[in-house]
Every structure is written in C-alpha cells, then in structure tokens.
Design an enzyme around this catalytic site. Structure first.
Site, PDB file in Angstrom:
ATOM      1  N   ARG B  46       0.750  -1.228  -0.113  1.00 59.55           N
ATOM      2  CA  ARG B  46       0.023   0.054  -0.137  1.00 59.55           C
ATOM      3  C   ARG B  46       1.095   1.136  -0.084  1.00 59.55           C
ATOM      4  O   ARG B  46       2.135   1.164   0.112  1.00 59.55           O
ATOM      5  CB  ARG B  46      -1.062  -0.066   1.186  1.00 59.55           C
ATOM      6  CG  ARG B  46      -0.610  -0.948   2.488  1.00 59.55           C
ATOM      7  CD  ARG B  46       0.443  -0.240   3.046  1.00 59.55           C
ATOM      8  NE  ARG B  46       0.190   1.341   3.305  1.00 59.55           N
ATOM      9  CZ  ARG B  46       1.134   2.098   3.719  1.00 59.55           C
ATOM     10  NH1 ARG B  46       2.512   1.777   3.733  1.00 59.55           N
ATOM     11  NH2 ARG B  46       0.970   3.411   3.865  1.00 59.55           N
ATOM     12  N   GLY B  47       0.277   2.343  -0.081  1.00 60.34           N
ATOM     13  CA  GLY B  47       0.997   3.658  -0.279  1.00 60.34           C
ATOM     14  C   GLY B  47       1.018   4.078  -1.841  1.00 60.34           C
ATOM     15  O   GLY B  47       1.314   3.075  -2.581  1.00 60.34           O
ATOM     16  N   ALA B  48       0.806   5.230  -2.068  1.00 58.63           N
ATOM     17  CA  ALA B  48       0.490   5.411  -3.458  1.00 58.63           C
ATOM     18  C   ALA B  48       1.762   5.305  -4.419  1.00 58.63           C
ATOM     19  O   ALA B  48       1.505   4.405  -5.341  1.00 58.63           O
ATOM     20  CB  ALA B  48       0.102   6.884  -3.791  1.00 58.63           C
ATOM     21  N   ARG B  83      -7.403  -0.368  -7.026  1.00 57.66           N
ATOM     22  CA  ARG B  83      -7.694   0.641  -6.251  1.00 57.66           C
ATOM     23  C   ARG B  83      -7.746   1.941  -6.605  1.00 57.66           C
ATOM     24  O   ARG B  83      -7.014   2.394  -7.663  1.00 57.66           O
ATOM     25  CB  ARG B  83      -6.725   0.866  -5.202  1.00 57.66           C
ATOM     26  CG  ARG B  83      -6.549  -0.537  -4.336  1.00 57.66           C
ATOM     27  CD  ARG B  83      -5.726  -0.115  -2.985  1.00 57.66           C
ATOM     28  NE  ARG B  83      -6.343   0.641  -2.117  1.00 57.66           N
ATOM     29  CZ  ARG B  83      -5.616   1.222  -0.799  1.00 57.66           C
ATOM     30  NH1 ARG B  83      -4.449   1.112  -0.808  1.00 57.66           N
ATOM     31  NH2 ARG B  83      -6.367   2.033  -0.067  1.00 57.66           N
ATOM     32  N   GLN B 197      -2.275   2.233  10.209  1.00 60.88           N
ATOM     33  CA  GLN B 197      -1.014   2.363   9.340  1.00 60.88           C
ATOM     34  C   GLN B 197       0.122   3.223  10.019  1.00 60.88           C
ATOM     35  O   GLN B 197       1.251   2.862  10.031  1.00 60.88           O
ATOM     36  CB  GLN B 197      -1.143   2.866   7.990  1.00 60.88           C
ATOM     37  CG  GLN B 197      -1.895   2.122   6.927  1.00 60.88           C
ATOM     38  CD  GLN B 197      -3.396   2.424   6.878  1.00 60.88           C
ATOM     39  OE1 GLN B 197      -4.148   3.055   7.951  1.00 60.88           O
ATOM     40  NE2 GLN B 197      -3.956   2.371   5.842  1.00 60.88           N
ATOM     41  N   ASP B 238      -2.158  11.054  -2.113  1.00 65.78           N
ATOM     42  CA  ASP B 238      -2.687   9.854  -3.135  1.00 65.78           C
ATOM     43  C   ASP B 238      -3.092  10.367  -4.453  1.00 65.78           C
ATOM     44  O   ASP B 238      -2.819   9.960  -5.605  1.00 65.78           O
ATOM     45  CB  ASP B 238      -3.876   9.077  -2.694  1.00 65.78           C
ATOM     46  CG  ASP B 238      -3.417   7.862  -1.412  1.00 65.78           C
ATOM     47  OD1 ASP B 238      -3.578   8.580  -0.300  1.00 65.78           O
ATOM     48  OD2 ASP B 238      -3.233   6.962  -1.489  1.00 65.78           O
ATOM     49  N   ASN B 248      -6.055  12.357   0.280  1.00 64.03           N
ATOM     50  CA  ASN B 248      -5.109  11.465   1.406  1.00 64.03           C
ATOM     51  C   ASN B 248      -5.827  10.735   2.420  1.00 64.03           C
ATOM     52  O   ASN B 248      -7.068  10.806   2.200  1.00 64.03           O
ATOM     53  CB  ASN B 248      -4.244  12.305   1.996  1.00 64.03           C
ATOM     54  CG  ASN B 248      -2.714  11.604   2.454  1.00 64.03           C
ATOM     55  OD1 ASN B 248      -2.328  10.613   1.910  1.00 64.03           O
ATOM     56  ND2 ASN B 248      -2.488  11.943   3.881  1.00 64.03           N
ATOM     57  N   LYS B 249      -5.124   9.736   2.875  1.00 64.17           N
ATOM     58  CA  LYS B 249      -5.773   8.807   3.882  1.00 64.17           C
ATOM     59  C   LYS B 249      -6.770   9.708   4.973  1.00 64.17           C
ATOM     60  O   LYS B 249      -6.531  10.814   5.259  1.00 64.17           O
ATOM     61  CB  LYS B 249      -4.842   8.324   4.935  1.00 64.17           C
ATOM     62  CG  LYS B 249      -5.149   7.412   5.891  1.00 64.17           C
ATOM     63  CD  LYS B 249      -5.981   6.203   5.315  1.00 64.17           C
ATOM     64  CE  LYS B 249      -5.097   5.745   4.234  1.00 64.17           C
ATOM     65  NZ  LYS B 249      -5.745   4.665   3.384  1.00 64.17           N
TER      66      LYS B 249
END
Lengths: 368, 368
Positions: B46-48, B83, B197, B238, B248-249
């Site tokens: 995960r993580g853009a 995603r 996270q 993101d 973003n998150k």
C-alpha cells in the site's frame, strides 16, 4: 429503559459496568465510597453527569463511616481527585458539602443521600428539557424534510446518552425525542478512540432505542460534512468555561472545526451544572492524561466468543493519551441547556447562570 | 535498509506483506500479475508510490502471457481497477502502456519490465530530493533551536514512509534526512484508524531508523497543536488535483484544519507523478469505500503471543469506511515535490508540471 443509576432500600447503588459493554450487561453494586471512586477511576461509570451523581452518593456513603468535618473534607477531596476534567464531579461534591456542612454530624449521611437523590432527579429532568430544546434546533438544521430515505443526519462524538447520565442523555436526548415523535433521524456515530465509547456505548444505546445509526472512524466525519451528509453535530461536554470554551472528549475540537468549515451547526448539550464560572477559559482546564494502554491495546470478542485484550501495536511503542480537548467558543454554534439554547460567550453564559440562580433561590430547586 | 520492492534475476518481485506488520516480517514473492493485483487489493502493499510500482511490474508480468494490443489494454484496465483513489497506479500503468504500445509484441514484456525498474529508480531519487527540500522547510518550522530536550515536533498521519514507496518515503524522507544530519526531531504518529498504518507501519519504520516518536489517537492532534506541541504537519498524498486539492488517507483534512486554526504549517509531500492535471478539483476524486470490517474488527496480539482478530463492537453494528478524504488547497501550506516546494494552486501546479515535462523532454528522464 430504567435509569442508569438506581438506589435500593438498603442504601446501595446499582448500575451497569460500562467497561464490559457491548459484549456483556453486568450489573454492579456500589456498596461504599471506595467502590464508587473505583468505578469512576476505572470508567465502569463515565460521562460527566453520571460521575457527578456517583461521586455524590460516594460522599454520602463515606459519611456513614466518618461524618465529622474532617471526614467530610477528606472524602470530598478524595472523591474529587478521581477524575479532573469534568466539572460535574467537583460540582456535585461541593453541592453536597454545602447541604450537609450545617447539619449535625449524626444526620449528615442521610441528608447527603437525600441530596444525591435530588441531584439525580434534577439530572433526569434537565436532560428531558435539553431534549426538548435540542429537538427543535436539530429539526431546524434539516436541509430537506426528513423522510426514512432522507433522514435528518446527526453526527455525535463519544457517548453523551443515557449511559452518561441518570436518564435521557444530554446530546442524545434530542435525538430520542425526535425519534419518538416520528421524525426520521439517522446518527453518524464516531467510534471515539481510544476507548470506543461511540462504537461500544452510543451504538448500543441507539440500537436499544431503535434509532438508525452507522459507526464511522473518527477520521471520517470531515469528509461526510464536506459531502453534505451531516446536517448537524451535537456532543455532550465535560466543562464549559466562563467564556464559552468547551472541554469534551478528545477529538471533539476536530469535528467542530470541520463543522465550521462546512457551515454545519455544532451544538453542545450541557446542563447548567456543567458550566464552570470559576474557569476563565479553555486553556485553564486541566486535561486528564490517561494510560497509554488505552491506545496500544483493545478489548474485543474473539471468533470463539471469548472477550480478550489484544495489543494493537508493538509492545515497545510509546503512546500518550489525553482524554479531552478544548473547542474554542468561536466555533460552537450554541450550548443547549435546560433553560434553552445559550450562545457560547461570556455574556450569555453569565445571564443563564444568573437565571438558574434566581430560579433556585425562588425555591423552584429545578427549572421545571 | 533495502528497498521495499526488489526484483530478482528470475523476473520475480519480492516485498514484505504489510498486513502482518508490526507483528511479523514475512517476505512474499509476487510471481505473476494476479499476485500483484491481489497484493494491492488486500493491501499487502500500500502507499500511492508503491502500488504504482507493483502495478507497473504487474503489467509487465501480464504481458508475458499475452502481449497483444488487447492483452495490454485488458491488463491495464484490470490492474488499474485494484484501487481507485491514488493516481499513481493509473499513472504508472499509463506510462508503461505508452512505453510499450509501439514495441513489437514479442518485446513488450521485457520493455515493460525495464520501464518498471526505471520507474522504481526514479521514485527512490524523487523521494530523496523530496527529503532534501522537505528537511529545509521542516527545519525552518522549528519554534526553538531543536535539542534532544526540545526537538523539532512533527506530526504525520498514516504511513508515507519507506514502506509506502520504493525507498526513503515521501512525508518521512525529510524526517530521515534531519535525523541523519543530527537534528533532534520527534514525530507524533497518528495511529490512523481504521487500519492503523501509523501505529503499525510508521511507528515500526521510525523505530527501525531510531527516530524518536510517540503514537497518539487520531483524535489527539488538535489538542497538541492548540498547546503548541506541534511545529509542523507533513503527510503523503494519493492524488493532487489541478487546483491543489489533496486526496489523502481519511482524517488528513481534520489535521489540516487544526493546523490552519493554530498557525501550524501543513505540508504535503508528493512526487510530481501524484499530481493529476486531469482531475479539476477534490470533489472530482473518487473516494474508495473499503469494507466495514476494517472498522468493526481489529487484528492484534493476544497475551499468549498469538495474533488474532477481535470484534471491537457488536456484530450487528453497521459501519461505513471511506478510505480517503479531501483537503482543500486553501489550507495546504505547500506541496513538497522533487522540484521543490510548490504552492497548492492551479498556476503553481501548472508551472511545475511544465517544468517536469521540459526536463523529461530534455532527456533527463528524471529531475536529478
């Protein structure tokens, strides 16, 4: 539903152990002052109004053992130290002290017990009135005529419901009244980390009452407001300063900011007893720092049905855990009290306090 | 530390299964396109930036089986659907498509693999440069000369570290550089519900690197900023829209609001590849809705050492789980890119995109 706190003929208190919800409903008996204080410290009872009431009964129970002036002063200080942020605990204890200080020691325990019972009755009445005033305000915040398909959308943080009070709740009282009146209402329930009072208590309460609701991560409320999926935010509170700043469960401030940024009304439900004229502003309020374990560990139900605690992160992780934050008066739309809605500023607060005092002096004893 | 994503001589990918951290470090091999997509969907990676890279290798692996035009188009669409919110995945796949579309089918798989490796090298270089630019800005935000007793106080949300990228991280890259340079820095790590996270990945990474840090509930950051215990906030992102709005998150928006309310700089670290000129503004960004189980359940370690999942709330609870939110450009202090800090507005963003394009056309291929 019955009251959250009940007294029996033997001078004992009964309540539910809220640390076990939603997995288990277990009644506990608080038979002495030590049990009352322990229940507050461990959060078996929590919520500003409820800990005020349990503290009051705790003082009455302490006076059964030592009703001297020294015993009274000692028990008051010892019970008040159980939790520092909510003013209701200190307020209730001081009210009882004033009530019994001029009474002969032999009669103090009984007088204190009766005063604690009055305090509970007043709490239930105040909350009912908060419900009436709040229901009107919440109803006005609806962007469309509420229907089951497009209900009034209310967001709340933590638990300021029946479980946080003697009855009705503060922030949830208006919601219960709207629901009872047939207004379609849906509640976004912040889970309220780290102790999950929203997910464990508010969701449980709303389910009992049949009020539609959805649990969200505390992080999600800003997006929902930006997307116009929240008509109004309402929370309880632990202390209102003289200038209108509000101390409430940590995270409340972030929701108030998001509400202000999106033109969503942000109301705080609070009996006048939660207003502390001796606290000038939010910066003067002591914020309780709770144990890191509330962050690093969580309690839940395993697949086999057993309830267990798990570590959520590496055991070497350092965490800190402030229990409350301060919402500045400038982003509070209004305080919903038993006397109606009050603007969050020094002048309006002084006026409602004066009004409450006049009613009290007139012998009404309560605002009803 | 080695790179988060590594290729071996047999044309396979190796990485760590991030769903098992911090309790277990388990390497996994992504041997085909299906494994790559599954790893993205399940958030093993995960993580853009990282999902962009894994998607790129996934496309190269898919081309080994079917390198026709139809196979290319199909694999691109299928991988992109893993995603929706982070633009890096779509961007990386489109970059590879352009690279191989004009290449004979028999050579496409190899060309795509090499392009994916270039993309990884560029990611690591960009992040290193983000680290340099960001370290300067963060250092300037210190209210006092940082000492171990009074370190530079940085707050971050989610994980935008090494684990979210090929190397260095985006938001954490400046922190690593400051730490390596001997500047005393302390990081407030938002636990980042519902997937934790921050607590599971950022705290783990920072501990590996020896950077002092403290995990907090997502709810606590507002209070810390109000009390001047945060000098600067930095997050990853993101997708940046053409007008500077940032996806973003979920929860990032709330921290940006608190930063704005308290005069704390709020920076977003992002390689230029995270800027999407085809997205006009934040309202146009699709927000991924993830499973409710991420809210209602949590994974942790029992007292006996076993890792298990527990239900945090009653099983009948309804929950919804948006994975991201939008931070409006007006409360973003700046975007930290490999080309330096960029104001979060349409004009500055258009300028940096034009600059990146010129450098690319000049054959630099990357900004170093």
């Amino acid at each position: 539903m019955s009251r959250t706190l009940q007294t029996d003929g033997r001078g004992q208190l009964r309540t539910v152990d809220q640390t076990l919800l939603p997995f288990e409903w277990r009644e506990i008996v608080l038979a002495d002052a030590h049990a009352c204080r322990e229940a507050i410290v461990s959060m078996r009872v929590r919520g500003a109004p409820l800990i005020g009431a349990v503290g009051a009964f705790g003082l009455a129970l302490a006076l059964r053992n030592d009703s001297s002036d020294a015993g009274l002063a000692c028990a008051q200080a010892w019970l008040a130290s159980a939790r520092p942020t909510a003013v209701n605990l200190a307020w209730a204890l001081e009210r009882l002290r004033r009530r019994v200080a001029g009474v002969p020691p032999a009669e103090r325990a009984q007088a204190a017990w009766e005063e604690a019972e009055r305090l509970c009755d007043e709490d239930a009445r105040c909350n009912h009135q908060i419900g009436e005033h709040g229901a009107r305000l919440l109803r006005q915040a609806a962007r469309v005529e509420p229907t089951p398909q497009q209900p009034l959308q209310v967001l709340t943080h933590c638990n300021a419901g029946r479980l946080a009070t003697i009855d009705h709740g503060t922030a949830l009282a208006p919601i219960y009244q709207l629901h009872a009146a047939g207004v379609a209402v849906h509640v976004w329930v912040d889970e309220t980390r780290p102790r999950n009072q929203g997910a464990s208590l508010t969701a449980w309460e709303l389910a009992q009452a049949g009020v539609p609701h959805t649990v969200i991560a505390d992080n999600a409320g800003g997006l929902l407001m930006m997307r116009a999926e929240v008509d109004v935010v309402i929370t309880g509170c632990d202390r209102v300063a003289a200038n209108g700043d509000v101390a409430n469960k940590v995270g409340t401030y972030l929701k108030a900011l998001a509400a202000a940024d999106n033109g969503v009304p942000f109301y705080v439900a609070c009996p006048v007893s939660t207003i502390d004229p001796d606290t000038a502003d939010g910066a003067s309020i002591e914020i309780e720092i709770r144990g890191a374990r509330e962050i690093t560990h969580a309690r839940g139900r395993l697949a086999d049905g057993r309830v267990a605690e798990v570590a959520l992160m590496d055991e070497r992780v350092k965490a800190i855990n402030p229990g409350f934050d301060i919402t500045p008066a400038r982003i509070v739309t209004g305080l919903i009290t038993e006397h109606g809605v009050v603007a969050a500023n020094g002048q309006a607060i002084a006026a409602v306090l004066a009004q409450a005092l006049r009613l009290s002096a007139a012998g009404a004893g309560n605002p009803s």
